[in-house]
Design a protein around this motif. Structure first.
Motif, PDB file in Angstrom:
ATOM      1  N   SER A 143       0.836  -1.214   0.000  1.00  0.00           N
ATOM      2  CA  SER A 143       0.000   0.000   0.000  1.00  0.00           C
ATOM      3  C   SER A 143       0.866   1.259   0.000  1.00  0.00           C
ATOM      4  O   SER A 143       0.438   2.312  -0.456  1.00  0.00           O
ATOM      5  CB  SER A 143      -0.962   0.003   1.188  1.00  0.00           C
ATOM      6  N   GLN A 144       2.111   1.145   0.508  1.00  0.00           N
ATOM      7  CA  GLN A 144       3.019   2.297   0.488  1.00  0.00           C
ATOM      8  C   GLN A 144       3.716   2.448  -0.861  1.00  0.00           C
ATOM      9  O   GLN A 144       4.344   3.468  -1.127  1.00  0.00           O
ATOM     10  CB  GLN A 144       4.084   2.156   1.587  1.00  0.00           C
ATOM     11  N   VAL A 149      -5.739   1.683  -6.750  1.00  0.00           N
ATOM     12  CA  VAL A 149      -6.799   1.129  -5.894  1.00  0.00           C
ATOM     13  C   VAL A 149      -7.151  -0.281  -6.356  1.00  0.00           C
ATOM     14  O   VAL A 149      -7.376  -1.182  -5.540  1.00  0.00           O
ATOM     15  CB  VAL A 149      -8.039   2.053  -5.930  1.00  0.00           C
ATOM     16  N   ALA A 150      -7.163  -0.506  -7.688  1.00  0.00           N
ATOM     17  CA  ALA A 150      -7.524  -1.821  -8.222  1.00  0.00           C
ATOM     18  C   ALA A 150      -6.535  -2.888  -7.751  1.00  0.00           C
ATOM     19  O   ALA A 150      -6.930  -3.965  -7.299  1.00  0.00           O
ATOM     20  CB  ALA A 150      -7.548  -1.771  -9.748  1.00  0.00           C
ATOM     21  N   PHE A 151      -5.244  -2.570  -7.828  1.00  0.00           N
ATOM     22  CA  PHE A 151      -4.231  -3.540  -7.406  1.00  0.00           C
ATOM     23  C   PHE A 151      -4.385  -3.865  -5.914  1.00  0.00           C
ATOM     24  O   PHE A 151      -4.378  -5.026  -5.512  1.00  0.00           O
ATOM     25  CB  PHE A 151      -2.821  -2.992  -7.684  1.00  0.00           C
ATOM     26  N   GLY A 209     -10.129   2.840  -1.396  1.00  0.00           N
ATOM     27  CA  GLY A 209      -9.893   4.193  -1.913  1.00  0.00           C
ATOM     28  C   GLY A 209     -10.727   5.229  -1.165  1.00  0.00           C
ATOM     29  O   GLY A 209     -11.438   4.903  -0.222  1.00  0.00           O
ATOM     30  N   ALA A 210     -10.605   6.477  -1.598  1.00  0.00           N
ATOM     31  CA  ALA A 210     -11.358   7.563  -0.951  1.00  0.00           C
ATOM     32  C   ALA A 210     -12.548   7.953  -1.826  1.00  0.00           C
ATOM     33  O   ALA A 210     -12.575   7.667  -3.017  1.00  0.00           O
ATOM     34  CB  ALA A 210     -10.455   8.768  -0.761  1.00  0.00           C
ATOM     35  N   SER A 233      -7.363   0.488 -15.307  1.00  0.00           N
ATOM     36  CA  SER A 233      -6.000  -0.030 -15.436  1.00  0.00           C
ATOM     37  C   SER A 233      -5.444  -0.427 -14.085  1.00  0.00           C
ATOM     38  O   SER A 233      -5.781   0.147 -13.068  1.00  0.00           O
ATOM     39  CB  SER A 233      -5.119   1.047 -16.052  1.00  0.00           C
ATOM     40  N   LEU A 234      -4.580  -1.440 -14.098  1.00  0.00           N
ATOM     41  CA  LEU A 234      -3.838  -1.790 -12.888  1.00  0.00           C
ATOM     42  C   LEU A 234      -2.598  -0.916 -12.738  1.00  0.00           C
ATOM     43  O   LEU A 234      -1.838  -1.023 -11.794  1.00  0.00           O
ATOM     44  CB  LEU A 234      -3.420  -3.264 -12.940  1.00  0.00           C
TER      45      LEU A 234
END
Lengths: 239, 230
Positions: A143-144, A149-151, A209-210, A233-234
């Motif tokens: 996550s860093q 968001v998809a990945f 996500g936000a 897209s990834l």
């Protein structure tokens, strides 16, 4: 010099016996990992209230901690929103599926009490939550390293499914021990539970996500939502 | 009496019964020795990894290579402990971490032993200054990937024997090891991405970290590469 250690005793990790000492939070979690049969025995025939309390506490804390990692992709308000949604969503999904679990067990002729079903379901959720916390460092480092968001959503789903697999395995084994043969219909129930959880995630989106609104303004089935997510897209947004 | 060299001979020889008794020790001395071996062995090998690019890259990689091992080991300690107990390895959190440290120390010793051969290879590899930078980089990359995979397999085989002894079942040992390896692969590849460069691309500067180390991830890079190929 013969330094061969003595042979190991036969191992039975699901021995259905009471815990040796009075249950504490740590001893319950330790037993849940090493000898879950002891936890099941305490829940069904022993100090159920204490053990259930410990399991509930750990489940809430562990899911909250994993929620922090989920929220770390966006940061800010998501640090509070993601844990709340994950803890709340898990509780609601469990409540929704509890009656069906009870009925499916009864359909097999098992003499079940609602209290016992609640206890075993909580043990399963707690084990899933503990495993999620142990997977949290992996989720955190990813996550860093990305803003896709998809990945991250795909990664969280995979990690959750791994942890859930162990939780459902515990539930199935517990059902076999407590009510012999009662697990034969649990496969169907497990599929329902997974579907409910996936739809719960969709209903509570966005968790990863936000969004300008706390909850979605439009209703969607999880398959449609995932097609939409994966249709994007990834690739990371700032590549 | 604690005799570290004798223990390492047994460790390399795959004496799983002796290793099981070491797991029961309450002292952290053996773990400390394993850490030291990883620092020295991994550091030596790391230096050969970065030396083709530059002397400073060798120093940086000598630091980062053991660091990668410890971060992977530490980051997955809770997961490995949980999986080990759930799948019936017969080991707790402390024993699991020590067993994995022992496995990494075997890998580090094998890598350290191969380091002189890699230096010889380096001596025969076209240098960056010779104008064939890409060729030299590719040879270095492929050779090191092969050697690290070989050393890793030896470490895992030693770990497998140990888990067979502690769990009493080869099937359980396979399941446990699969779980541990999957976790290590997932976290290790991403940590390696964050800690890049290890060899150093010919066209990029020599540096400890890339300017934006946390940008992107290994799997997205693979995904993009496949996408471009198609």
């Amino acid at each position: 010099m013969n330094d061969e250690p003595p042979a190991l005793p036969p191992r039975n990790s699901f021995e259905y016996v009471r815990m040796d000492e009075p249950p504490t939070t740590w001893s319950v979690i330790s037993a849940l990992l090493k000898q879950p049969g002891k936890v099941v025995c305490e829940l069904l025939e022993g100090r159920a209230a204490t053990v259930l309390g410990a399991l509930s506490l750990v489940a809430v804390v562990a899911l909250g901690l994993y929620g922090l990692v989920v929220g770390s992709l966006e940061g800010g308000a998501q640090y509070g929103i993601a844990p709340a949604k994950i803890v709340g969503g898990s509780a609601v999904a469990a409540l929704i599926c509890l009656p069906s679990l009870f009925v499916f067990l009864c359909l097999n002729g098992a003499d079940v009490r609602l209290r016992d079903v609640v206890s075993l379901l909580m043990a399963s959720i707690c084990l899933t939550a503990v495993l999620l916390v142990s997977l949290a460092p992996i989720a955190w480092i990813f996550s860093q390293s990305t803003d896709s968001v998809a990945f991250m959503a795909c990664l969280h789903i995979v990690l959750w499914l791994v942890a859930l697999g162990f939780g459902l395995r515990l539930l199935s084994k517990s059902a076999i021990i407590a009510w012999s043969g009662a697990s034969s219909r649990l496969g169907v129930w497990a599929c329902i539970y997974v579907l409910v959880c996936l739809q719960m995630m969709t209903a509570m989106r966005p968790i990863v996500g936000a969004s300008p609104t706390l909850l979605p303004t439009e209703k969607q089935f999880f398959l449609a939502h995932w097609m939409h997510i994966l249709g994007g897209s990834l690739e990371p947004g700032r590549d | 009496m604690f005799n570290a060299p004798a223990r390492f001979r047994r460790l390399l020889g795959g004496n799983a019964s002796a290793q099981r008794t070491w797991l029961e020790e309450r002292s952290w001395r053996w773990a400390g020795v394993c850490v030291l071996v990883i620092v020295i062995g991994g550091g030596l090998y790391g230096a050969t990894l970065g030396l083709w690019r530059d002397g400073w890259q060798a120093v940086f990689t000598a630091i980062k290579f053991p660091l990668l091992v410890f971060l992977t080991c530490g980051g997955n300690a809770a997961l490995n402990g949980c999986l080990g107990q759930l799948l019936g390895s017969g080991m707790g959190f402390r024993q699991t971490t020590l067993a994995i440290l022992m496995s990494f120390s075997v890998t580090a010793m094998v890598l350290a032993a191969i380091a002189p051969i890699m230096l010889f290879l380096l001596w025969n590899t076209p240098s960056l200054a010779a104008g064939n930078g890409i060729g030299g980089h590719n040879v270095t990359l492929l050779a090191h990937v092969g050697v690290i995979a070989f050393a890793g397999i030896i470490g895992v085989r030693r770990l497998f024997r140990l888990v067979v002894v502690t769990s009493g079942s080869a099937a359980v040992a396979r399941r446990v090891l699969f779980g541990w390896l999957a976790g290590a692969l997932l976290l290790g590849t991403q940590l390696a991405w964050v800690l890049r460069p290890f060899i150093g691309s010919p066209g990029l500067a020599v540096e400890f970290f890339r300017p934006d180390p946390l940008h992107g991830n290994f799997f997205q890079a693979v995904w993009r590469a496949i996408h471009h190929l198609l």
